[in-house]
Structures are given as C-alpha cells and as structure tokens.
Scaffold this active site. Sequence first.
Site, PDB file in Angstrom:
ATOM      1  N   HIS A 130       0.837  -1.195   0.000  1.00 19.31           N
ATOM      2  CA  HIS A 130       0.000   0.000   0.000  1.00 19.31           C
ATOM      3  C   HIS A 130       0.874   1.247   0.000  1.00 19.31           C
ATOM      4  CE1 HIS A 130      -3.468   2.351   2.075  1.00 19.31           C
ATOM      5  NE2 HIS A 130      -3.760   2.176   0.804  1.00 19.31           N
ATOM      6  N   GLU A 189       0.870  -0.410  -4.830  1.00 22.57           N
ATOM      7  CA  GLU A 189      -0.284   0.470  -4.981  1.00 22.57           C
ATOM      8  C   GLU A 189       0.173   1.914  -4.883  1.00 22.57           C
ATOM      9  OE1 GLU A 189      -3.661   2.932  -3.379  1.00 22.57           O
ATOM     10  OE2 GLU A 189      -1.764   2.426  -2.407  1.00 22.57           O
ATOM     11  N   ASP A 198      -0.824   6.373  -5.789  1.00 21.19           N
ATOM     12  CA  ASP A 198      -1.923   7.348  -5.789  1.00 21.19           C
ATOM     13  C   ASP A 198      -1.593   8.520  -6.708  1.00 21.19           C
ATOM     14  OD1 ASP A 198      -3.528   6.162  -3.491  1.00 21.19           O
ATOM     15  OD2 ASP A 198      -1.583   6.452  -2.536  1.00 21.19           O
ATOM     16  N   HIS A 253      -0.741  10.789  -2.084  1.00 19.76           N
ATOM     17  CA  HIS A 253      -1.991  10.257  -1.536  1.00 19.76           C
ATOM     18  C   HIS A 253      -2.959  11.362  -1.146  1.00 19.76           C
ATOM     19  CE1 HIS A 253      -4.730   8.764   1.598  1.00 19.76           C
ATOM     20  NE2 HIS A 253      -4.711   7.642   0.902  1.00 19.76           N
ATOM     21  N   GLU A 304     -10.405   6.925 -17.244  1.00 15.88           N
ATOM     22  CA  GLU A 304      -9.978   6.927 -18.650  1.00 15.88           C
ATOM     23  C   GLU A 304      -8.633   7.624 -18.833  1.00 15.88           C
ATOM     24  OE1 GLU A 304     -13.294  10.139 -18.368  1.00 15.88           O
ATOM     25  OE2 GLU A 304     -12.738   8.245 -17.394  1.00 15.88           O
TER      26      GLU A 304
END
Length: 314
Positions: free
Chosen positions: A56, A84, A86, A99, A164
Amino acid sequence: MLKSKYIIPVLALLMQVLIFGFREPAKLHTISTGNAQELKDFFKYTPDRLPFVSAHRGGPRKGFPENCIATFENTLSHCPATLEIDPRFTKDGKIVLMHDATLDRTTNGTGKVADHTLAELRKLRLKDTEGNLTRFTIPTLDEALEWAKGKTILVIDAKDVPVEVRAGKVVEHKAEGNAIIIAYSIDDIKKCYQVSKDIVMEVMASKPQQIAELDKCGVPWENLIGFVSHDLPEDKTVFSEIHQRGSMCILGSSRNIDRQFMAGKITAAELEAGYLNLVRHGADIIEADLGIESGAALSALQQGASSKAKYFRK
C-alpha cells in the site's frame, strides 16, 4: 562528441541520479510480466498460485516516504510485491504521485497539490512515516510507469484522476504488462475497457451481488481482480465464487492487523499469523501497509512448485 546510440541510456541514467541520487543498484525481487497476456496469466487464479503482497502506497517506513520510487525499490529489495500508488493532478495538468490532496503531511510544502505546478512541486522534499524530511522528491506517474517495467506491477488508484485518463497513461507508456487500474464502479470498468481491452482492473467484489453485476458488465473476468474487503467478509463464499471465474482475490490488512501491530497491540508473531490467516481464508494477494513484514510472512508459501513461479525473479 557522444554518439547518438548512447544518448538515451545516458539520459536515463541522469534521470535516475536526479530522482534517487548516487547509490548502488539494489538487488530486487521482481515480478516480471512482459506484456498484457502475461499479466492476465499471472493474475489468473490457479490452485497452485503463490500468494504475494501488494504494498500500500509502495511500502513506506522510516527513511522511505510513501509514493516514492526509492521506497518502491526498498520494498522490492526485501520481497516480491505489486505496488499500490496514488495519482493526483498538478496545477498545470501533470500527474504526480501523492496520496493526500494537500502537501502538508508528506512533504515540506503546504497547500493543495492542485494549486502547484510540477516545477514547484519538484522543489519539495518528501517526509517519511515518522515525519522526517528525506532527500527524495515527488515522482510523476510517467516516471513510475517507466521505472516499473521489468520490475513489478503498479496498482494505480483513482484520487482525482479519472479512470480513462489513468488508462490512457498505461496505453501511452505501453505499460499494459506492468500496471493495473483500480476501478470503483461498473461505469468506470466499462470506460477503462473501452480505452483498452488489454488493461487489467482491480474491482470491488465483497458481496455476491457485486459479483453478479460484474458477470453482466460485458468485461471478461480475465481483465478483473476482486478486491474483497479490508476485513474478512461475512459471506466467505465470495472467495470461491471469484476463484471459479478464474480471478484472484485481494484482502486488505492495512486497516486491521497492520494498525494493531503499529499501535503495539499485537506481537510480530501475531502479525505473521494474521497474514497467514487471510491466505487460509482465500486471499491470493494481501494489500498491506507493512509490505516488508507481510512479504516475509508469505515467503514460505512462495517456495513450492507453481505455474506462477516463472514470473517471480531476483
């Protein structure tokens, strides 16, 4: 004069120096999926799968900030893991890894990320998990996608970047083999699939009703990985239902045993037992704040013969 064939490698080296500083290359545990079909095969559920970690925010800890390429390398120097991350827009329309919507917690800057240009953000330095200022700077999504090739798979969350746009970045960098997109709704799943039928998505699948909706959405399960929950679900049949469709299951530990361990409420042995318990209940991937600790707990499960072993390298 430098010959043209050497220009690109030299520029790549200079970019690494600017981001990381001078240091010895780390020996990394890699997950190597070279193209979209290999990525789909890697995430296809098989009984002989090798459980692994999704770190994370890249696996931050003391000395290593979240959403930082140096931190990614530190995590991979200890264990194989997907990472992961952000993404957020800058004032001038670039995409950086951050994040929070604001800079205060994780950098020596203040205010909103979206109120600063990329050039302004480049002047800031990142803080580690203890609030200490490091020498590392904010990376862009473009840099992360290029860095990850041959090393690992990036899991790109949403924040303020539409699905997208994130999918378009994956296509732009020809990163369908080393990046997946988190899609939170059926509409986003369809939008991503319209951008590219090669992109794999992490989708919400904690209840039988959600699985039924995914069945009808028109996107094949080979493009989907089920995020089950941050806790063990009440209906544990969701694991077998997702597995029967040929997809892997993700369980989060960041909001339960990771927090308990960091607060001193459980021991290291109890933390390890907690990770193994998640796998016993059906998790194939553990999304953990403590990427290195969870990787160590799962290492013994990664030693057996498996059709997935070819993707794990050091």
